[in-house]
Design a protein around this motif. Structure first.
Motif, mmCIF file in Angstrom:
data_model
loop_
_atom_site.group_PDB
_atom_site.id
_atom_site.type_symbol
_atom_site.label_atom_id
_atom_site.label_comp_id
_atom_site.label_asym_id
_atom_site.label_seq_id
_atom_site.Cartn_x
_atom_site.Cartn_y
_atom_site.Cartn_z
ATOM 1 N N ASP A 147 6.207 7.395 -5.063
ATOM 2 C CA ASP A 147 5.019 7.256 -4.806
ATOM 3 C C ASP A 147 4.206 6.561 -6.033
ATOM 4 O OD1 ASP A 147 5.132 9.433 -6.566
ATOM 5 O OD2 ASP A 147 4.613 11.158 -5.466
ATOM 6 N N GLY A 148 5.724 6.980 -7.247
ATOM 7 C CA GLY A 148 5.117 6.364 -8.709
ATOM 8 C C GLY A 148 3.815 5.049 -8.269
ATOM 9 N N LEU A 149 4.808 4.553 -7.695
ATOM 10 C CA LEU A 149 4.712 2.991 -7.146
ATOM 11 C C LEU A 149 3.403 2.751 -6.768
ATOM 12 C CD1 LEU A 149 5.336 -0.366 -7.029
ATOM 13 C CD2 LEU A 149 6.659 0.096 -5.161
ATOM 14 N N THR A 150 2.939 3.167 -5.863
ATOM 15 C CA THR A 150 1.901 3.431 -5.011
ATOM 16 C C THR A 150 0.649 3.634 -6.066
ATOM 17 O OG1 THR A 150 2.577 4.962 -3.619
ATOM 18 C CG2 THR A 150 3.053 2.089 -2.829
ATOM 19 N N GLU A 151 0.553 5.073 -6.452
ATOM 20 C CA GLU A 151 -0.779 5.967 -6.860
ATOM 21 C C GLU A 151 -0.675 5.379 -8.672
ATOM 22 O OE1 GLU A 151 1.121 10.212 -7.128
ATOM 23 O OE2 GLU A 151 0.491 10.511 -5.187
ATOM 24 N N LEU A 177 0.636 -3.084 -1.989
ATOM 25 C CA LEU A 177 1.954 -3.220 -1.593
ATOM 26 C C LEU A 177 2.463 -3.850 -0.443
ATOM 27 C CD1 LEU A 177 5.311 -2.601 -1.745
ATOM 28 C CD2 LEU A 177 4.886 -0.514 -0.893
ATOM 29 N N GLN A 178 1.209 -3.757 0.725
ATOM 30 C CA GLN A 178 1.459 -4.109 1.835
ATOM 31 C C GLN A 178 0.835 -5.377 1.845
ATOM 32 O OE1 GLN A 178 -1.136 -1.622 3.989
ATOM 33 N NE2 GLN A 178 0.090 -1.720 5.797
ATOM 34 N N ALA A 179 0.536 -5.997 0.901
ATOM 35 C CA ALA A 179 -0.215 -7.808 0.010
ATOM 36 C C ALA A 179 1.553 -8.070 -0.378
ATOM 37 C CB ALA A 179 -1.025 -7.232 -0.856
ATOM 38 N N LEU A 180 1.466 -7.702 -0.993
ATOM 39 C CA LEU A 180 2.706 -8.406 -1.488
ATOM 40 C C LEU A 180 3.791 -8.498 -0.363
ATOM 41 C CD1 LEU A 180 4.778 -9.286 -3.902
ATOM 42 C CD2 LEU A 180 5.369 -6.796 -4.361
ATOM 43 N N LEU A 181 3.790 -7.597 -0.159
ATOM 44 C CA LEU A 181 5.342 -8.347 1.853
ATOM 45 C C LEU A 181 4.949 -8.425 2.043
ATOM 46 C CD1 LEU A 181 6.040 -4.224 2.287
ATOM 47 C CD2 LEU A 181 7.399 -5.648 0.987
ATOM 48 N N ALA A 182 3.739 -8.948 2.520
ATOM 49 C CA ALA A 182 2.580 -10.381 3.328
ATOM 50 C C ALA A 182 3.491 -11.740 3.200
ATOM 51 C CB ALA A 182 0.937 -9.654 3.871
ATOM 52 N N GLY A 183 3.773 -11.740 1.307
ATOM 53 C CA GLY A 183 3.848 -13.487 1.280
ATOM 54 C C GLY A 183 5.309 -13.103 1.671
ATOM 55 N N ASP A 184 5.480 -14.856 2.240
ATOM 56 C CA ASP A 184 6.731 -15.337 2.027
ATOM 57 C C ASP A 184 8.311 -15.005 1.203
ATOM 58 O OD1 ASP A 184 6.781 -15.453 4.667
ATOM 59 O OD2 ASP A 184 6.501 -17.595 4.652
ATOM 60 N N GLU A 185 7.279 -15.114 -0.221
ATOM 61 C CA GLU A 185 8.121 -14.708 -1.421
ATOM 62 C C GLU A 185 9.192 -13.952 -1.226
ATOM 63 O OE1 GLU A 185 4.299 -13.399 -1.861
ATOM 64 O OE2 GLU A 185 4.838 -15.554 -1.516
ATOM 65 N N MET A 186 8.438 -12.352 -1.140
ATOM 66 C CA MET A 186 9.738 -12.050 -0.812
ATOM 67 C C MET A 186 10.976 -11.948 -0.242
ATOM 68 S SD MET A 186 8.023 -8.847 -2.634
ATOM 69 C CE MET A 186 9.130 -7.916 -2.450
ATOM 70 N N LEU A 187 10.974 -12.774 0.222
ATOM 71 C CA LEU A 187 12.385 -13.061 1.038
ATOM 72 C C LEU A 187 13.375 -13.682 0.488
ATOM 73 C CD1 LEU A 187 11.240 -13.372 5.137
ATOM 74 C CD2 LEU A 187 12.175 -11.898 3.354
ATOM 75 N N ILE A 226 -4.139 4.926 -1.939
ATOM 76 C CA ILE A 226 -4.133 4.408 -1.025
ATOM 77 C C ILE A 226 -4.892 2.241 -1.613
ATOM 78 C CG2 ILE A 226 -6.454 3.665 0.215
ATOM 79 C CD1 ILE A 226 -7.516 5.989 1.145
ATOM 80 N N ALA A 227 -5.353 2.357 -2.555
ATOM 81 C CA ALA A 227 -5.358 1.683 -2.961
ATOM 82 C C ALA A 227 -3.480 0.705 -3.937
ATOM 83 C CB ALA A 227 -6.241 1.244 -4.219
ATOM 84 N N GLY A 228 -3.411 1.784 -3.834
ATOM 85 C CA GLY A 228 -1.644 1.028 -4.599
ATOM 86 C C GLY A 228 -0.454 0.610 -2.776
ATOM 87 N N GLU A 229 -0.771 1.539 -1.318
ATOM 88 C CA GLU A 229 -0.349 0.963 -0.986
ATOM 89 C C GLU A 229 -0.490 -0.305 0.318
ATOM 90 O OE1 GLU A 229 -0.532 4.088 2.288
ATOM 91 O OE2 GLU A 229 1.175 5.794 1.052
ATOM 92 N N LEU A 230 -2.153 -0.829 -0.281
ATOM 93 C CA LEU A 230 -2.533 -1.510 -0.014
ATOM 94 C C LEU A 230 -1.954 -2.987 -0.839
ATOM 95 C CD1 LEU A 230 -6.223 -0.890 0.602
ATOM 96 C CD2 LEU A 230 -5.013 -1.401 2.604
#
Length: 76
Positions: A50-54, A66-76, A60-64
């Motif tokens: 939770d230290g990453l998302t808080e 993280l989701q935005a970061l994962l949405a891009g293809d550069e994570m693969l 809530i902003a932290g989870e959003l």
């Protein structure tokens, strides 16, 4: 800890529908729930604290973020 985030091959990333629990290994006498999930289309699973998302005390902003970061293809 919060539920893992999952990135499917197609579609938006999401958090697995799990209840948060105590950190793994924090207490040797702790019992942990087990869960099963279909991961056929999942290409990445992110376990995090939770230290990453808080960030800035707004989980809530932290989870959003993280989701935005994962949405891009550069994570693969």
């Amino acid at each position: 800890h919060p539920a893992p985030a999952a990135k499917p091959l197609h579609g938006e990333p999401f958090f697995l529908p799990l209840e948060p629990g105590p950190p793994l290994g924090a207490n040797v006498d702790e019992s942990y729930a087990t869960h099963t999930a279909e991961l056929d289309d999942i290409v990445l699973i992110v376990f995090y604290t939770d230290g990453l998302t808080e960030m800035e005390r707004d989980p809530i902003a932290g989870e959003l973020a993280l989701q935005a970061l994962l949405a891009g293809d550069e994570m693969l």
